[in-house]
Design a protein around this motif. Structure first.
Motif, PDB file in Angstrom:
ATOM      1  N   HIS A   1      39.113  34.494  38.194  1.00 57.61           N
ATOM      2  CA  HIS A   1      39.134  35.833  38.775  1.00 57.61           C
ATOM      3  C   HIS A   1      37.995  36.023  39.773  1.00 57.61           C
ATOM      4  O   HIS A   1      36.900  35.482  39.603  1.00 57.61           O
ATOM      5  CB  HIS A   1      39.025  36.896  37.673  1.00 57.61           C
ATOM      6  CG  HIS A   1      40.241  36.982  36.807  1.00 57.61           C
ATOM      7  ND1 HIS A   1      40.468  36.113  35.750  1.00 57.61           N
ATOM      8  CD2 HIS A   1      41.312  37.824  36.842  1.00 57.61           C
ATOM      9  CE1 HIS A   1      41.627  36.415  35.172  1.00 57.61           C
ATOM     10  NE2 HIS A   1      42.148  37.453  35.812  1.00 57.61           N
TER      11      HIS A   1
ATOM     12  N   THR B   1      36.115  39.207  42.405  1.00 62.41           N
ATOM     13  CA  THR B   1      35.941  40.645  42.595  1.00 62.41           C
ATOM     14  C   THR B   1      35.516  40.903  44.031  1.00 62.41           C
ATOM     15  O   THR B   1      34.668  40.178  44.579  1.00 62.41           O
ATOM     16  CB  THR B   1      34.881  41.204  41.624  1.00 62.41           C
ATOM     17  OG1 THR B   1      35.300  40.932  40.286  1.00 62.41           O
ATOM     18  CG2 THR B   1      34.700  42.706  41.805  1.00 62.41           C
TER      19      THR B   1
ATOM     20  N   ASN C   1      37.333  45.771  43.089  1.00 67.07           N
ATOM     21  CA  ASN C   1      38.655  45.358  42.608  1.00 67.07           C
ATOM     22  C   ASN C   1      38.615  43.895  42.171  1.00 67.07           C
ATOM     23  O   ASN C   1      38.050  43.050  42.862  1.00 67.07           O
ATOM     24  CB  ASN C   1      39.707  45.518  43.716  1.00 67.07           C
ATOM     25  CG  ASN C   1      39.791  46.941  44.223  1.00 67.07           C
ATOM     26  OD1 ASN C   1      40.016  47.873  43.455  1.00 67.07           O
ATOM     27  ND2 ASN C   1      39.602  47.122  45.520  1.00 67.07           N
ATOM     28  N   THR C   2      39.227  43.601  41.032  1.00 67.08           N
ATOM     29  CA  THR C   2      39.259  42.235  40.512  1.00 67.08           C
ATOM     30  C   THR C   2      40.668  41.665  40.611  1.00 67.08           C
ATOM     31  O   THR C   2      41.655  42.363  40.362  1.00 67.08           O
ATOM     32  CB  THR C   2      38.774  42.211  39.049  1.00 67.08           C
ATOM     33  OG1 THR C   2      37.414  42.637  39.005  1.00 67.08           O
ATOM     34  CG2 THR C   2      38.865  40.805  38.459  1.00 67.08           C
ATOM     35  N   TYR C   3      40.739  40.392  40.981  1.00 69.04           N
ATOM     36  CA  TYR C   3      42.025  39.732  41.212  1.00 69.04           C
ATOM     37  C   TYR C   3      42.083  38.392  40.471  1.00 69.04           C
ATOM     38  O   TYR C   3      41.067  37.693  40.358  1.00 69.04           O
ATOM     39  CB  TYR C   3      42.234  39.442  42.707  1.00 69.04           C
ATOM     40  CG  TYR C   3      42.021  40.611  43.623  1.00 69.04           C
ATOM     41  CD1 TYR C   3      43.065  41.473  43.943  1.00 69.04           C
ATOM     42  CD2 TYR C   3      40.767  40.850  44.191  1.00 69.04           C
ATOM     43  CE1 TYR C   3      42.868  42.539  44.807  1.00 69.04           C
ATOM     44  CE2 TYR C   3      40.564  41.909  45.043  1.00 69.04           C
ATOM     45  CZ  TYR C   3      41.609  42.759  45.358  1.00 69.04           C
ATOM     46  OH  TYR C   3      41.416  43.818  46.198  1.00 69.04           O
TER      47      TYR C   3
ATOM     48  N   ASP D   1      43.002  34.822  41.054  1.00 63.44           N
ATOM     49  CA  ASP D   1      43.029  34.065  42.311  1.00 63.44           C
ATOM     50  C   ASP D   1      43.998  32.894  42.201  1.00 63.44           C
ATOM     51  O   ASP D   1      43.733  31.919  41.499  1.00 63.44           O
ATOM     52  CB  ASP D   1      41.628  33.563  42.634  1.00 63.44           C
ATOM     53  CG  ASP D   1      41.554  32.892  43.990  1.00 63.44           C
ATOM     54  OD1 ASP D   1      42.579  32.822  44.689  1.00 63.44           O
ATOM     55  OD2 ASP D   1      40.455  32.427  44.357  1.00 63.44           O
TER      56      ASP D   1
ATOM     57  N   LYS E   1      48.753  41.666  45.855  1.00 63.53           N
ATOM     58  CA  LYS E   1      47.343  42.076  45.906  1.00 63.53           C
ATOM     59  C   LYS E   1      47.153  43.430  45.230  1.00 63.53           C
ATOM     60  O   LYS E   1      46.185  43.640  44.484  1.00 63.53           O
ATOM     61  CB  LYS E   1      46.889  42.135  47.359  1.00 63.53           C
ATOM     62  CG  LYS E   1      45.500  42.722  47.584  1.00 63.53           C
ATOM     63  CD  LYS E   1      45.118  42.603  49.058  1.00 63.53           C
ATOM     64  CE  LYS E   1      43.916  43.463  49.421  1.00 63.53           C
ATOM     65  NZ  LYS E   1      44.277  44.861  49.694  1.00 63.53           N
ATOM     66  N   GLU E   2      48.066  44.354  45.484  1.00 64.77           N
ATOM     67  CA  GLU E   2      47.987  45.667  44.842  1.00 64.77           C
ATOM     68  C   GLU E   2      48.020  45.556  43.326  1.00 64.77           C
ATOM     69  O   GLU E   2      47.448  46.390  42.613  1.00 64.77           O
ATOM     70  CB  GLU E   2      49.152  46.547  45.309  1.00 64.77           C
ATOM     71  CG  GLU E   2      49.086  46.969  46.770  1.00 64.77           C
ATOM     72  CD  GLU E   2      50.339  47.701  47.203  1.00 64.77           C
ATOM     73  OE1 GLU E   2      51.198  48.000  46.336  1.00 64.77           O
ATOM     74  OE2 GLU E   2      50.485  47.984  48.416  1.00 64.77           O
ATOM     75  N   ARG E   3      48.674  44.508  42.815  1.00 61.30           N
ATOM     76  CA  ARG E   3      48.817  44.291  41.370  1.00 61.30           C
ATOM     77  C   ARG E   3      47.784  43.318  40.822  1.00 61.30           C
ATOM     78  O   ARG E   3      47.875  42.889  39.678  1.00 61.30           O
ATOM     79  CB  ARG E   3      50.241  43.817  41.074  1.00 61.30           C
ATOM     80  CG  ARG E   3      51.279  44.934  41.267  1.00 61.30           C
ATOM     81  CD  ARG E   3      52.669  44.377  41.531  1.00 61.30           C
ATOM     82  NE  ARG E   3      53.649  45.453  41.609  1.00 61.30           N
ATOM     83  CZ  ARG E   3      53.801  46.245  42.692  1.00 61.30           C
ATOM     84  NH1 ARG E   3      53.022  46.069  43.755  1.00 61.30           N
ATOM     85  NH2 ARG E   3      54.720  47.196  42.697  1.00 61.30           N
ATOM     86  N   GLY E   4      46.821  42.928  41.677  1.00 59.21           N
ATOM     87  CA  GLY E   4      45.719  42.106  41.191  1.00 59.21           C
ATOM     88  C   GLY E   4      45.936  40.612  41.261  1.00 59.21           C
ATOM     89  O   GLY E   4      45.327  39.868  40.487  1.00 59.21           O
ATOM     90  N   LEU E   5      46.764  40.139  42.198  1.00 62.54           N
ATOM     91  CA  LEU E   5      47.030  38.706  42.341  1.00 62.54           C
ATOM     92  C   LEU E   5      46.883  38.304  43.801  1.00 62.54           C
ATOM     93  O   LEU E   5      47.508  38.904  44.681  1.00 62.54           O
ATOM     94  CB  LEU E   5      48.443  38.371  41.851  1.00 62.54           C
ATOM     95  CG  LEU E   5      48.872  36.906  41.975  1.00 62.54           C
ATOM     96  CD1 LEU E   5      48.066  36.013  41.029  1.00 62.54           C
ATOM     97  CD2 LEU E   5      50.376  36.757  41.689  1.00 62.54           C
ATOM     98  N   LEU E   6      46.078  37.286  44.058  1.00 59.34           N
ATOM     99  CA  LEU E   6      45.914  36.749  45.409  1.00 59.34           C
ATOM    100  C   LEU E   6      46.760  35.494  45.570  1.00 59.34           C
ATOM    101  O   LEU E   6      46.674  34.570  44.754  1.00 59.34           O
ATOM    102  CB  LEU E   6      44.442  36.413  45.680  1.00 59.34           C
ATOM    103  CG  LEU E   6      43.430  37.554  45.550  1.00 59.34           C
ATOM    104  CD1 LEU E   6      42.036  37.046  45.923  1.00 59.34           C
ATOM    105  CD2 LEU E   6      43.825  38.748  46.409  1.00 59.34           C
TER     106      LEU E   6
END
Length: 433
Positions: A34, A36, A41-43, A45, A384-389
């Protein structure tokens, strides 16, 4: 703050330096898989710095190795002096190469590695003729661009080489795509032989090939293709260079090097990215006769410096000790199965391909093979909005690229699969109402 930084970036940096997302992010910290951003915001990756952060973020064993070297006070000496960590890492890579008598030269990047391999091959063969694959990418240096078979990433038609391009790497849009694996390989081999006999003088220096085409959208040929190519190349004395910048270090799951799926040991392999887990390091491992063919002086000022080789050695041992290749095979299989099942229900997905934790999802206009770059861009924003790159690539910019750190967990794989399934379905509804 991010808007101000974006404006400064655009004023100070080249216009051709691409940024992801409508609102680009600044990554300021990371842990595990992950990251930030500066807004907090944390994603999860799933692109890992373009496959470079292969182990993940804030890995104590790697950070400690770097700190020990920093604490010594010696950050750099150059290859004019002995560097213990460089020698030890070269020995380890040589052992893992499968070559009979390997030697290793370290660089700062995959581009430099490919430039070096091409220099060695052309000097050894006394020829500037090179074979490359269509849809390929080998870096941004002058020589590397000269052998890149992807117009979107080849900024200049000028080249130090005479290059002939052959079929084989990108099956989805190949005229041979509907053939069986065996017939596909046979057709590509026939094309290779014809290209050699009609577009070259025969004394070609080398073929350079990615076992899986990275920037080209993780295009994955059938196993055995490059082994069949190698039989033809051997007839003409042509060297095979495997560009392992993205496929090396066990990322494909089934093998440590991508080329091993094809039953052949190349004359040279280039590497970079995942070896350093974020440190700038690349290199070439080649048979000694090839590596030692230069007659002029040469050094690398920064290549193989104490920090990069010390950190890379720690990353490599962590990868081996924790069987991250096996983890890539297991979780990559789960992701591929889930994505292929979803593709049967989602018309936006034209192809799901790859191996291990190196997966491409090609997006198209439903019911066609027409590439949809708009869909890829929209899915990336929704994810990205849902936390995934996610990453993006392919000749037409329409392929989602999935390449998370190889320490990925079962739960994280499931989370990513759910988000990708959700966002591709939503993008299809938005774009094709």
């Amino acid at each position: 703050m991010s808007e101000s930084l974006l404006a400064r970036h655009r004023a100070a940096m080249p216009s051709w330096l691409a940024l992801y997302y409508d609102e680009p992010i600044e990554i300021v910290s990371g842990r595990g898989r992950h990251v930030t951003d500066s807004a907090g915001n944390t994603y999860l990756d799933f692109f890992a710095g373009v496959l470079t952060n292969a182990i993940g973020y804030d890995i104590a064993e790697i950070s400690d190795a770097i700190r020990r070297q920093v604490d010594s006070g010696v950050l750099h000496t150059s290859t004019l002096y002995l560097i213990r960590k460089q020698v030890e890492l070269a020995e380890r890579i040589g052992e893992l190469s499968g070559m009979a008598n390997p030697k290793v030269f370290f660089t700062n990047s995959g581009t430099e590695a490919n430039e070096t391999a091409l220099m060695l091959a052309t000097q050894y063969r006394r020829s500037h003729q090179v074979l490359a694959l269509r849809n390929s990418y080998h870096g941004r240096g002058f020589g590397a661009l000269g052998v890149t078979g992807n117009r979107g990433w080849s900024a200049s038609a000028l080249s130090p080489f005479e290059v002939s391009y052959v079929q084989g790497g990108y099956r989805y849009r190949s005229p041979f795509r509907n053939l069986s694996d065996a017939d596909y390989i046979a057709a590509c081999v026939e094309d290779l032989r014809e290209v050699i006999e009609t577009t070259t003088s025969g004394d070609v220096a080398c073929m350079i090939a990615e076992p899986i085409q990275g920037v080209g959208g993780f295009a994955t040929p059938p196993d055995g293709l490059f082994g069949a190519f190698a039989e033809v190349l051997e007839e003409y004395g042509i060297l095979l260079i495997s560009d392992e910048v993205q496929t090396g270090w066990g990322r494909t799951g089934e093998h440590f090097w991508g080329i091993q799926a094809h039953g052949v040991t190349p004359a040279a392999m280039t590497f970079a990215k995942g070896l350093g887990n974020g440190l700038a390091i690349g290199g070439v491992v080649a048979e000694a006769e090839l590596m030692d063919c230069l007659t002029a002086n040469s050094i690398s000022t920064f290549g193989g410096n104490p920090i990069s080789t010390g950190g890379a050695a720690a990353a490599l041992e962590y990868l081996l000790d924790n069987d991250l290749q096996g983890n890539a095979a297991k979780l990559g299989g789960r992701l591929l199965d889930g994505l292929r099942a979803h593709a049967e229900r989602c018309g936006l997905i034209g192809d799901v391909r790859g191996k291990g934790l190196m997966i491409g999802v090609e997006l198209v206009e439903p019911g066609t093979r027409t590439p949809s770059a708009a869909a890829a861009g929209r899915v990336m924003e929704l994810a990205k909005e849902r936390g995934l790159l996610l990453g993006k690539g392919g000749l037409y910019g329409n392929v989602l690229r999935l390449a998370p750190p190889m320490t990925l967990t079962e739960d994280e794989a499931g989370q990513a699969l759910q988000i990708i399934t959700e966002t591709t379905s939503l993008a299809e509804q938005e774009l094709h109402r």
